[in-house]
Design an enzyme around this catalytic site. Structure first.
Site, PDB file in Angstrom:
ATOM      1  N   GLY A  31       0.819  -1.208   0.000  1.00 56.58           N
ATOM      2  CA  GLY A  31       0.000   0.000   0.000  1.00 56.58           C
ATOM      3  C   GLY A  31       0.849   1.252   0.000  1.00 56.58           C
ATOM      4  N   ALA A  32       0.207   2.412   0.324  1.00 60.67           N
ATOM      5  CA  ALA A  32       0.862   3.723   0.209  1.00 60.67           C
ATOM      6  C   ALA A  32       1.449   3.847  -1.202  1.00 60.67           C
ATOM      7  CB  ALA A  32       1.930   3.909   1.287  1.00 60.67           C
ATOM      8  N   HIS A  37       4.752   2.128  -8.039  1.00 54.96           N
ATOM      9  CA  HIS A  37       3.810   1.001  -8.064  1.00 54.96           C
ATOM     10  C   HIS A  37       2.946   1.068  -9.328  1.00 54.96           C
ATOM     11  CE1 HIS A  37       4.307   1.512  -3.559  1.00 54.96           C
ATOM     12  NE2 HIS A  37       4.595   0.244  -3.709  1.00 54.96           N
ATOM     13  N   GLY A 147       9.512  -4.079  -8.202  1.00 56.32           N
ATOM     14  CA  GLY A 147      10.339  -2.918  -8.541  1.00 56.32           C
ATOM     15  C   GLY A 147      11.807  -3.207  -8.251  1.00 56.32           C
ATOM     16  N   GLU A 148      12.674  -2.786  -9.174  1.00 58.17           N
ATOM     17  CA  GLU A 148      14.119  -2.992  -8.983  1.00 58.17           C
ATOM     18  C   GLU A 148      14.693  -2.114  -7.888  1.00 58.17           C
ATOM     19  OE1 GLU A 148      15.785  -2.534 -12.896  1.00 58.17           O
ATOM     20  OE2 GLU A 148      16.030  -4.717 -13.052  1.00 58.17           O
ATOM     21  N   ASP A 150      13.970  -2.376  -4.911  1.00 55.56           N
ATOM     22  CA  ASP A 150      14.322  -3.388  -3.908  1.00 55.56           C
ATOM     23  C   ASP A 150      15.128  -4.473  -4.605  1.00 55.56           C
ATOM     24  OD1 ASP A 150      12.923  -2.359  -1.506  1.00 55.56           O
ATOM     25  OD2 ASP A 150      11.194  -2.533  -2.818  1.00 55.56           O
ATOM     26  N   GLN A 153      15.722  -7.735  -2.806  1.00 54.55           N
ATOM     27  CA  GLN A 153      14.487  -8.503  -2.624  1.00 54.55           C
ATOM     28  C   GLN A 153      14.216  -9.386  -3.846  1.00 54.55           C
ATOM     29  OE1 GLN A 153      10.637  -7.141  -0.699  1.00 54.55           O
ATOM     30  NE2 GLN A 153      10.213  -6.573  -2.812  1.00 54.55           N
ATOM     31  N   VAL A 176      11.489   3.964 -10.482  1.00 49.96           N
ATOM     32  CA  VAL A 176      10.906   5.239 -10.919  1.00 49.96           C
ATOM     33  C   VAL A 176      11.414   6.298  -9.951  1.00 49.96           C
ATOM     34  CG1 VAL A 176       8.767   6.517 -11.328  1.00 49.96           C
ATOM     35  CG2 VAL A 176       8.893   4.082 -11.868  1.00 49.96           C
ATOM     36  N   ARG A 187       8.035   5.524   1.848  1.00 48.67           N
ATOM     37  CA  ARG A 187       8.594   6.205   3.027  1.00 48.67           C
ATOM     38  C   ARG A 187       8.922   7.679   2.741  1.00 48.67           C
ATOM     39  NH1 ARG A 187      10.708   0.995   3.691  1.00 48.67           N
ATOM     40  NH2 ARG A 187      10.239   0.107   5.733  1.00 48.67           N
TER      41      ARG A 187
HETATM   42  O1  PAF Z   1       8.302  -4.720  -1.743  1.00 48.49           O
HETATM   43  C1  PAF Z   1       7.335  -4.702  -0.961  1.00 48.49           C
HETATM   44  O2  PAF Z   1       6.538  -3.775  -0.939  1.00 48.49           O
HETATM   45  C2  PAF Z   1       7.114  -5.886  -0.025  1.00 48.49           C
HETATM   46  O3  PAF Z   1       8.320  -6.377   0.450  1.00 48.49           O
HETATM   47  C3  PAF Z   1       6.274  -7.006  -0.659  1.00 48.49           C
HETATM   48  C4  PAF Z   1       6.979  -7.645  -1.838  1.00 48.49           C
HETATM   49  C5  PAF Z   1       4.933  -6.439  -1.100  1.00 48.49           C
HETATM   50  C6  PAF Z   1       6.005  -8.100   0.372  1.00 48.49           C
HETATM   51  O4  PAF Z   1       5.306  -7.602   1.481  1.00 48.49           O
END
Ligand code: PAF
Length: 282
Positions: A31-32, A37, A147-148, A150, A153, A176, A187
């Site tokens: 969210g947010a 996104h 998204g890259e 992260d 991740q 972006v 954030r």
């Molecule tokens: O990247 C994020 O926003 C979060 O880590 C995800 C992949 C939605 C998992 O909660």
């Protein structure tokens, strides 16, 4: 767009779509939502018949409870943005829906989940794998969009997909940035205007470091970037690691790999807000 809150309703909706031979894209979010996104959602809408966007502030990936409490919650605005982007389903479950029992599963994909964010946020990637594996099994998407920004991740999730044998394509999407160069992040809304200006220096200093890298050793580049960022009032580097872009292992010379990426985490401001970014050297 349908807003769905339960796993059963989500499964029923997707079973109907699949029966018609439709492809499904998943965009997991907390969210947010912002333009970063939105770019993932638009891409999924272009590439799939059905786009599911999950909105779930996953408690198990927050090792710092203050960070979880401060995290912005903007469900109404999120749904309005998703309508605009033509998402098909917003999946916004409660914590009890996703975790009726505590999730005790342990995921371990070293070194991707032990270095950098893994070392500084113990348990973070375990929580990410817990929730993303659940989402993958509810939605069974053909493609999942991340998204890259992260960067780490994505590497961890790729390992999890291989490990658990999910049959889906991970689609990494470019960072972006705001006009100032600051990477878009939920954030960022927690920053004051002055902190936001300071935060924009992170990327400009990383960009400069690419020029400096042309005729300097890797360690000199790393140390200089840290020094330059720490010189900006409001900013304090937590770590700056220059790693192999595939394995995420530290590299020590520019010849060590064909893919070299600098990954940084910086504390910004009084609260402080933790910001991450990265730059590709090659
Ligand atoms: O990247 C994020 O926003 C979060 O880590 C995800 C992949 C939605 C998992 O909660």
């Amino acid at each position: 767009m349908k807003v769905i809150n339960t796993i059963q309703a989500l499964r029923d909706e997707l079973a109907a779509a699949r029966a018609e031979g439709k492809t499904v894209g998943l965009v997991p979010t907390m969210g947010a939502l912002h333009e970063g996104h939105a770019s993932l959602v638009r891409r999924s809408v272009k590439e799939n018949d059905v786009t599911v966007v999950s909105i779930f502030l996953n408690p198990t990936q927050f090792n710092d409870k203050g960070d979880l409490e401060r995290y912005p919650r903007t469900l109404e605005a999120d749904c309005a943005l998703l309508e605009q982007c033509r998402a098909t389903i917003a999946f916004a479950p409660s914590v009890e829906e996703i975790y009726p029992e505590p999730d005790t599963r342990q995921f371990s994909y070293p070194p991707t989940d032990t270095v950098m964010e893994g070392a500084h946020r113990p348990g973070h990637f375990n929580g990410v794998c817990q929730v993303v594996s659940k989402l993958f099994s509810y939605v069974e998407p053909d493609r999942a969009y991340f998204g890259e920004k992260d960067f780490q991740q994505i590497a961890v999730i790729r390992r999890m997909v291989d490990d658990l044998g999910f049959k889906l394509q991970i689609v990494p999407c470019p960072v972006v940035r705001e006009r100032s160069g600051l990477a878009m992040s939920s954030r960022n809304t927690l920053l004051t205007p002055e902190e936001r200006r300071a935060a924009a220096r992170i990327y400009s200093i990383l960009e400069e470091s690419k020029d400096y890298a042309v005729d300097h050793e890797l360690e000199e580049v790393r140390e200089r970037a840290i020094r330059r960022i720490n010189e900006v009032s409001e900013l304090e580097v937590e770590y700056y690691s220059i790693v192999d872009g595939n394995t995420l292992e530290d590299v020590h010379s520019w010849d060590d790999s064909d893919s070299i990426v600098g990954c940084i985490t910086v504390y910004c401001g009084q609260k402080p807000i933790r910001l991450i970014d990265h730059i590709r050297y090659k």
